[in-house]
Design an enzyme around this catalytic site. Structure first.
Site, PDB file in Angstrom:
ATOM      1  N   HIS A  66       0.825  -1.205   0.000  1.00  0.00           N
ATOM      2  CA  HIS A  66       0.000   0.000   0.000  1.00  0.00           C
ATOM      3  C   HIS A  66       0.859   1.255   0.000  1.00  0.00           C
ATOM      4  O   HIS A  66       0.337   2.356   0.075  1.00  0.00           O
ATOM      5  CB  HIS A  66      -0.962   0.000   1.194  1.00  0.00           C
ATOM      6  CG  HIS A  66      -0.354  -0.550   2.431  1.00  0.00           C
ATOM      7  ND1 HIS A  66       0.482   0.192   3.215  1.00  0.00           N
ATOM      8  CD2 HIS A  66      -0.418  -1.779   3.002  1.00  0.00           C
ATOM      9  CE1 HIS A  66       0.893  -0.555   4.222  1.00  0.00           C
ATOM     10  NE2 HIS A  66       0.377  -1.765   4.119  1.00  0.00           N
ATOM     11  N   HIS A  95       8.148   6.644   4.190  1.00  0.00           N
ATOM     12  CA  HIS A  95       7.311   6.116   3.100  1.00  0.00           C
ATOM     13  C   HIS A  95       6.572   7.280   2.452  1.00  0.00           C
ATOM     14  O   HIS A  95       6.598   8.408   2.960  1.00  0.00           O
ATOM     15  CB  HIS A  95       6.324   5.068   3.653  1.00  0.00           C
ATOM     16  CG  HIS A  95       5.405   5.652   4.661  1.00  0.00           C
ATOM     17  ND1 HIS A  95       5.648   5.597   6.011  1.00  0.00           N
ATOM     18  CD2 HIS A  95       4.243   6.355   4.526  1.00  0.00           C
ATOM     19  CE1 HIS A  95       4.682   6.228   6.653  1.00  0.00           C
ATOM     20  NE2 HIS A  95       3.823   6.709   5.773  1.00  0.00           N
ATOM     21  N   HIS A  97       3.087   8.887   0.123  1.00  0.00           N
ATOM     22  CA  HIS A  97       1.680   8.865  -0.288  1.00  0.00           C
ATOM     23  C   HIS A  97       1.599   9.711  -1.563  1.00  0.00           C
ATOM     24  O   HIS A  97       2.267  10.738  -1.670  1.00  0.00           O
ATOM     25  CB  HIS A  97       0.795   9.468   0.801  1.00  0.00           C
ATOM     26  CG  HIS A  97       0.879   8.721   2.107  1.00  0.00           C
ATOM     27  ND1 HIS A  97       0.010   7.711   2.443  1.00  0.00           N
ATOM     28  CD2 HIS A  97       1.753   8.830   3.134  1.00  0.00           C
ATOM     29  CE1 HIS A  97       0.344   7.226   3.632  1.00  0.00           C
ATOM     30  NE2 HIS A  97       1.399   7.894   4.082  1.00  0.00           N
ATOM     31  N   HIS A 120       6.522  10.721   4.719  1.00  0.00           N
ATOM     32  CA  HIS A 120       6.398  10.606   6.176  1.00  0.00           C
ATOM     33  C   HIS A 120       7.637   9.946   6.764  1.00  0.00           C
ATOM     34  O   HIS A 120       7.952   8.801   6.410  1.00  0.00           O
ATOM     35  CB  HIS A 120       5.158   9.769   6.532  1.00  0.00           C
ATOM     36  CG  HIS A 120       3.882  10.488   6.251  1.00  0.00           C
ATOM     37  ND1 HIS A 120       2.690   9.839   6.000  1.00  0.00           N
ATOM     38  CD2 HIS A 120       3.612  11.832   6.192  1.00  0.00           C
ATOM     39  CE1 HIS A 120       1.738  10.756   5.799  1.00  0.00           C
ATOM     40  NE2 HIS A 120       2.273  11.964   5.912  1.00  0.00           N
ATOM     41  N   THR A 201      -2.299   7.068   9.531  1.00  0.00           N
ATOM     42  CA  THR A 201      -3.267   7.320   8.453  1.00  0.00           C
ATOM     43  C   THR A 201      -3.686   6.034   7.739  1.00  0.00           C
ATOM     44  O   THR A 201      -4.393   6.088   6.741  1.00  0.00           O
ATOM     45  CB  THR A 201      -2.702   8.315   7.422  1.00  0.00           C
ATOM     46  OG1 THR A 201      -1.565   7.722   6.764  1.00  0.00           O
ATOM     47  CG2 THR A 201      -2.294   9.624   8.083  1.00  0.00           C
TER      48      THR A 201
HETATM   49  C1  SG4 Z   1       2.339   3.435   5.323  1.00  0.00           C
HETATM   50  O1  SG4 Z   1       1.437   2.494   4.803  1.00  0.00           O
HETATM   51  C2  SG4 Z   1       3.625   2.735   5.782  1.00  0.00           C
HETATM   52  O2  SG4 Z   1       4.108   1.908   4.787  1.00  0.00           O
HETATM   53  C3  SG4 Z   1       3.400   1.974   7.070  1.00  0.00           C
HETATM   54  O3  SG4 Z   1       4.621   1.410   7.513  1.00  0.00           O
HETATM   55  C4  SG4 Z   1       2.889   2.953   8.112  1.00  0.00           C
HETATM   56  O4  SG4 Z   1       2.696   2.307   9.364  1.00  0.00           O
HETATM   57  C5  SG4 Z   1       1.580   3.538   7.649  1.00  0.00           C
HETATM   58  O5  SG4 Z   1       1.758   4.186   6.402  1.00  0.00           O
HETATM   59  C6  SG4 Z   1       1.031   4.552   8.622  1.00  0.00           C
HETATM   60  O6  SG4 Z   1       1.986   5.563   8.845  1.00  0.00           O
HETATM   61  O7  SG4 Z   1       2.832   7.797   8.881  1.00  0.00           O
HETATM   62  N1  SG4 Z   1       1.006   7.309   7.249  1.00  0.00           N
HETATM   63  S1  SG4 Z   1       1.598   7.060   8.688  1.00  0.00           S
HETATM   64  O8  SG4 Z   1       0.570   7.357   9.669  1.00  0.00           O
HETATM   65  O9  SG4 Z   1       4.441   3.351  10.349  1.00  0.00           O
HETATM   66  C7  SG4 Z   1       3.510   2.587  10.408  1.00  0.00           C
HETATM   67  C8  SG4 Z   1       4.739   0.072   7.442  1.00  0.00           C
HETATM   68  O10 SG4 Z   1       3.939  -0.643   6.878  1.00  0.00           O
HETATM   69  C9  SG4 Z   1       3.147   1.923  11.667  1.00  0.00           C
HETATM   70  C10 SG4 Z   1       5.920  -0.467   8.115  1.00  0.00           C
HETATM   71 ZN    ZN Z   2       2.223   7.899   5.868  1.00  0.00          ZN
END
Ligand code: SG4
Ligand code: ZN
Length: 259
Positions: A66, A95, A97, A120, A201
């Site tokens: 994702h 990562h 978006h 992020h 998120t």
């Molecule tokens: C993204 O899907 C990342 O790949 C996730 O990391 C991440 O989860 C998730 O977003 C939520 O992070 O900064 N957007 S956010 O609120 O960092 C975490 C993983 O899948 C827990 C490792």
């Molecule tokens: Zn994020």
């Protein structure tokens, strides 16, 4: 493979709270960051970024189904202090978006404007020892976000990462890319930022994040963003977008720090 959640259709954001109750909570992210509804905070000290300029031994890029995630292998783990944070927060991963086209894709909006992409940098509070323990606390994570604006020219600092994306087109694929400092993913000037308390998120949408979104922006060209949209998700479809819709603010204070 049918994922438990996605960004479209039956498992889309409107349905996340059926399986992940926190996604229906009162302190969710992302939000529209409207300067005219914020409070100025003159008491927060500037951020101090430790080891962000050091070259890691290597960087691993992974398609996580994702999004695309980068982890840094380095002797000194980068960490951040200051910026109104209570103590040190250690860097875990970063990562991205993005959106279907360049009009859209950032998770946070700034003054009701959406940007084509947002990065992020996820950190956990050092005193909680591990990320899995940190997410049990309301101040467990600090995510530093920056939105991108479109530039005519390619951003050369993104070239190594984007070349690596060709090797991780399918979920769970990983590749090592040439090292670059973490500071490539921060705007040049980090003195101005927005601050509020929110959530992950994505599911499980845990309300454990101290959010920072910098007011300065990074740059990416239209040609460069297209590479992200080529990645495949768990259903074997192109990951055309992975931005959660805006969430209600519900009287949360939003702080603004200017220089
Ligand atoms: C993204 O899907 C990342 O790949 C996730 O990391 C991440 O989860 C998730 O977003 C939520 O992070 O900064 N957007 S956010 O609120 O960092 C975490 C993983 O899948 C827990 C490792
Ligand atoms: Zn994020």
């Amino acid at each position: 493979h049918v994922p438990e959640w996605s960004y479209e259709g039956e498992n889309g954001p409107d349905h996340w709270s059926m399986i992940y109750p926190s996604c229906g909570g009162q302190s969710q992210s992302p939000i529209d960051l409207k300067e005219n509804e914020m409070q100025q905070d003159d008491t927060m000290e500037p951020f101090v970024f430790h080891h962000y300029n050091e070259l890691p031994d290597s960087i691993t890029v992974e398609n996580v189904g994702h999004s695309v995630k980068l982890t840094f292998q380095m002797t000194n783990t980068p960490y951040v202090t200051g910026g109104g944070l209570a103590s040190a927060y250690k860097f875990m991963q970063l990562h991205f978006h993005w959106g279907i086209d360049d009009n859209d894709g950032s998770e946070h909006h700034i003054n009701s404007h959406s940007y084509p992409c947002e990065v992020h940098l996820v950190h956990f509070r050092e005193r909680y020892e591990t990320p899995s323990k940190a997410i049990l606390y309301g101040d467990g994570l600090a995510v530093l976000g920056s939105v991108f604006t479109i530039s005519k020219e390619d951003n050369p600092q993104l070239a190594g990462l984007l070349a690596g994306l060709l090797n991780v087109l399918k979920p769970n694929e990983q590749v090592t890319i040439s090292p670059m400092p973490l500071s490539y993913f921060l705007p040049y000037d980090t003195l101005g930022f927005y601050r509020y308390k929110g959530s992950l998120t994505t599911p499980p949408c845990s309300e454990v994040v101290i959010w920072t979104v910098f007011s300065n922006k990074l740059k990416i060209s239209d040609e460069q963003i297209r590479w992200f949209r080529e990645l495949e998700d768990f259903e074997g479809k192109a990951m055309q977008h992975n931005d959660r819709p805006l969430q209600p603010i519900n009287n949360r204070p939003i702080m603004m720090v200017t220089t």
